[in-house]
Enzyme design. Structure first.
Site, PDB file in Angstrom:
ATOM      1  CB  SER A 193      -0.918   0.041   1.220  1.00  0.00           C
ATOM      2  OG  SER A 193      -1.933  -0.908   1.094  1.00  0.00           O
ATOM      3  CE  LYS A 229      -3.833   1.011  -1.116  1.00  0.00           C
ATOM      4  NZ  LYS A 229      -4.561   0.615   0.120  1.00  0.00           N
ATOM      5  CE1 TYR A 233      -4.763  -0.554  -5.110  1.00  0.00           C
ATOM      6  CE2 TYR A 233      -5.294  -2.883  -4.954  1.00  0.00           C
ATOM      7  CZ  TYR A 233      -5.090  -1.662  -4.348  1.00  0.00           C
ATOM      8  OH  TYR A 233      -5.214  -1.546  -2.994  1.00  0.00           O
ATOM      9  CE1 TYR A 282      -3.719   0.032   4.919  1.00  0.00           C
ATOM     10  CE2 TYR A 282      -2.380  -0.946   6.648  1.00  0.00           C
ATOM     11  CZ  TYR A 282      -2.614  -0.701   5.310  1.00  0.00           C
ATOM     12  OH  TYR A 282      -1.774  -1.192   4.369  1.00  0.00           O
ATOM     13  CB  VAL A 329      -0.205  -5.913   4.319  1.00  0.00           C
ATOM     14  CG1 VAL A 329      -1.460  -5.255   4.831  1.00  0.00           C
ATOM     15  CG2 VAL A 329      -0.260  -6.160   2.832  1.00  0.00           C
TER      16      VAL A 329
END
Lengths: 304, 304, 304, 304
Positions: free
Chosen positions: A63, A66, A188, A240, A258
């Site tokens: 992530s 992103k 993605y 998160y 993660v």
């Protein structure tokens, strides 16, 4: 400040605490990584590198990617993008679909999976070969060829992409998705399967510590205002549903993945990346978070 | 930096934009205030005051009081408090009870009504005359007798306290409430009915711009780490479910109230309070938020 | 049909299955009851009584009382009531407050705690001594003095009434509550603390098997249409969030209580009450539900 | 009972009420149907047909098809199916995905879209040519070739299937989906695009009024217990989040579709189908529901 001594001290103290978590196991390839890996790299705005442990070992950035895709689209789309994705903390897990229903297909922020899919969709509309562009962009940020896509991780993620695919169809049902769903999912999944080392990642994040100007790319990546906004987003939404806790205890804008990595910045001072694969219940690396907490305590720095 | 010129420029530009919202009307006393009121006070760490418009006019501070009560308990209870209230953004309106049910009586953060009730409950356990203590504490922070409780507002809020009372009973059902409910509600309503001017409020917030040391109280109110944590909480949770937007556009830790006030700090530089009663849909003052956005743009400062 | 043989057969077979659950323990008085108690009474429209086991033993009827209070208000208020409480299954636990927030203070149905509080509030507006009226009404339905309020249970429930009190304040915040909250809570807790035996309860439910006419009261309690509507409500909402399962497996309109009782009717044929204190996870008596399932299987009857 | 006179009376009275709603417009093909269409057919267990208005006009049965597919799988899979789909009312709109997340991929009941997709998936596992089998099954139930798939409706629904496709991927993420998603969606969309008249539909529903035995197929379609359970499900879940209201006001097991059709049964007496395209806010035909309410009032029948 002797940063080398600092990272070594933090490294040793975290190791002594013997914190344990659980390596991500939703795909077998991530579960294979040894839970003992631990590295850290800090890079000043002069480009000086201070590293310790496995800081040159590539790991799956997941992530954290992103932040890069958001940056690529931030630049291009400006305000229009913000009608498609909000900038509020979610209060829900990163892969929740319920909130997306209540809020009629507008994801809460670009770091939730749904929000990141909207970003990757926007990026797909803009660039002909989005995966190649992402790779080249990150390479440029880091000032070196360093981005590798782990094909095994990617294929495995593709085989387990049902939830993200559901999210994409749901976005499309709300007219918030423009491109072919399978193509965007592939992009993605590719960006999440990128591997980089702490050193490379800290270099690539350097522009966010520097009001948008990258030492390594030697150009303005974002203007000052945009760069600060990405940092604000990382502070409120980067971890998160543990973002508040991280702001409270660490006080730096950052983003976790993660794979066990965390990249963060202290604006005007340095960027830093920490990696250790064992995660807490919220999906953040236990050692990386502890390391950043100790480091900011010792430095007596924080945004606040 | 000529701060006086700055606040005057911002004041004029905001007025020219002619932004409109809606004065809070859940109690008649708040609805009576003229929507045209607008004032701003900035106070440096040297204690210099720069004001414009209605900056010496008292207004109802409402939820801004939650920062003061949190500070009073932060000091006393330390870590124990954090088992009773979390530090995460909520993603829900400030008076929502649904999330409290899903999370079994632990409020998401101390700035939601439920969280502030837990804080006022903790404060009631500690101090014999909690309302008097709150008043004296804020007076000390501002370095002057300034706190007035508007009795009419207070009585009116008491008559409309069903939702907060429901919240308190719900907390009690989860064993997260120790004192007599009516007594705590009275204290809570009293703290929300405090009136202060922008100048007084900016003075009272000064310790949060100064790592916990108050120029006006001439003592350490919170230690450095505590002070930074209050700021982190304000940044992630201080503006209801518009906190992300405020961090994104303004980038300062702050707290708003439905009376139309906003108090904020730039750590190491200044504290500031802005007041204008017309609110946007999220319950934040339209002019105050715009003023802070312009001010940080002009100063080219931000946390990030 | 030899009903006596039937209830004995069902009784024996259920006992042989040795089903276990958990006696309600949210108040100590309910937790004291032996989990082995088990009784059943079936009453035909001619008034014949068929009983087995502990069918003459009084037990705490708890939520079954909601059927009686609804009946009392149904009669009096007619359609006006249905603007204050809906008639839809909830899909949520009986004591959930979240849905009440989403639906702005209109409870989903009169058998949820929130809905039953609205009913008891309406009843309080109508009758001067509501508790006495409830007792007399149920006595009349059963054709005998039988209603006893267990004072110990009542006092204990009052001491644990925070959640229901929160519910009442929340209803009041939405202008869906007219009377003094503490008074209504006392009435509500009193009705829940009523003790009756299976035989008495089956008699009192007889009117619902008989289109509204009570053999024991010797008068029309509800007209045909009203009586059928109460049955429809019991079928769709009578067993908390296990109502669908009960309709699916048993197919009779009925109402359960956390005291372990279930009262049900087969319209045109009989009313029945079963009691056994051990509950499943949804709060329904394991033996009572199994007994009703076996009984309808053996009779080859069902609404459907 | 002169059923012909009854349906005519009901037809006339409903028309006089001049009720209005809104024709479904999520696909253009449904929006084209005139809102004035209105027909009704009642069929006794002797096979006598009583019809009025547009009762021989085919219309899009949409979600009514879910009863047929459930019946096909009920027979084959028995209890195993019930680990994949629950039997509880949902309390949420038929196409909601949030509840599916909270309940980890087990749909609340087989009449929600998510539940119906699980049923169609199970059916796809069992039959080689599921669409052909569905058509043949319904033809058999109606005792005549009558099932037509409207290809235009089907193609249009396929072009708007994002939400259902999201649902299917979400089910797959929870391992509650076995077959190729696009194939199942095609079958699902086909079953929803079936056109039948009120007369044909009432005939096809006849087995549910007759303990599972179909007069027209001349065989037992479901056994008595299965048939009653389908009826119980229709009563508690057949009308989206208006099921409680329909049970309360009408009291018959039935199923509605967004094409404006409703099919229902009075067990032991008759089956009935009503069609009129204008829908209320919950997606149920305003005239069809009113007609069934008047009809049961006049007949003084109901399950209860």
């Amino acid at each position: 400040m002797d940063y080398q001594q600092l990272v070594e001290e933090v490294y040793r103290e975290v190791n002594e605490l013997n914190l344990r978590g659980k390596v991500a196991d939703y795909i077998p390839e991530l579960a294979k990584v040894s839970g003992d890996r631990f590295g850290m790299a800090l890079i000043t705005l002069k480009g000086e590198v201070y590293g310790i442990g496995d800081y040159q070992e590539p790991f799956s950035i997941q992530s954290i990617s992103k932040v890069f895709t958001l940056t690529m689209v931030f630049h291009v789309f400006r305000s229009k993008l913000w009608s498609r994705v909000n900038v509020e903390p979610s209060g829900n897990p990163f892969n929740s679909i319920a909130q997306l229903e209540y809020e009629k297909g507008i994801p809460r922020n670009p770091f939730l999976n749904a929000g990141a899919l909207v970003i990757t969709d926007a990026l797909t509309s803009k660039f002909d070969e989005p995966v190649r562009c992402i790779r080249e962009f990150i390479d440029e940020l880091a000032g070196q060829h360093c981005v590798r896509i782990n094909e095994e991780v990617m294929r495995s993620e593709l085989r387990h992409a049902e939830r993200n695919t559901a999210m994409a169809y749901f976005l499309k049902a709300y007219q918030n998705f423009d491109n072919d769903i399978q193509e965007v999912i592939r992009t993605y999944v590719s960006q999440c399967s990128i591997e980089m080392s702490c050193e490379e990642l800290a270099k690539a994040f350097s522009y966010l510590a520097n009001d948008g100007y990258s030492l390594f790319a030697k150009r303005e990546i974002l203007n000052e205002s945009q760069s600060r906004r990405v940092n604000a987003l990382m502070l409120t939404c980067g971890f998160y549903d543990e973002s508040g806790e991280f702001a409270f205890r660490v006080g730096l804008p950052g983003k976790s993945g993660v794979g066990g990595g965390v990249a963060a910045v202290l604006p005007g001072k340095f960027s830093i990346a920490v990696w250790s694969p064992e995660l807490n219940e919220k999906g953040n690396s236990v050692k990386a978070i502890k390391a950043l907490e100790l480091l900011t305590d010792k430095l007596k720095v924080s945004l606040f």
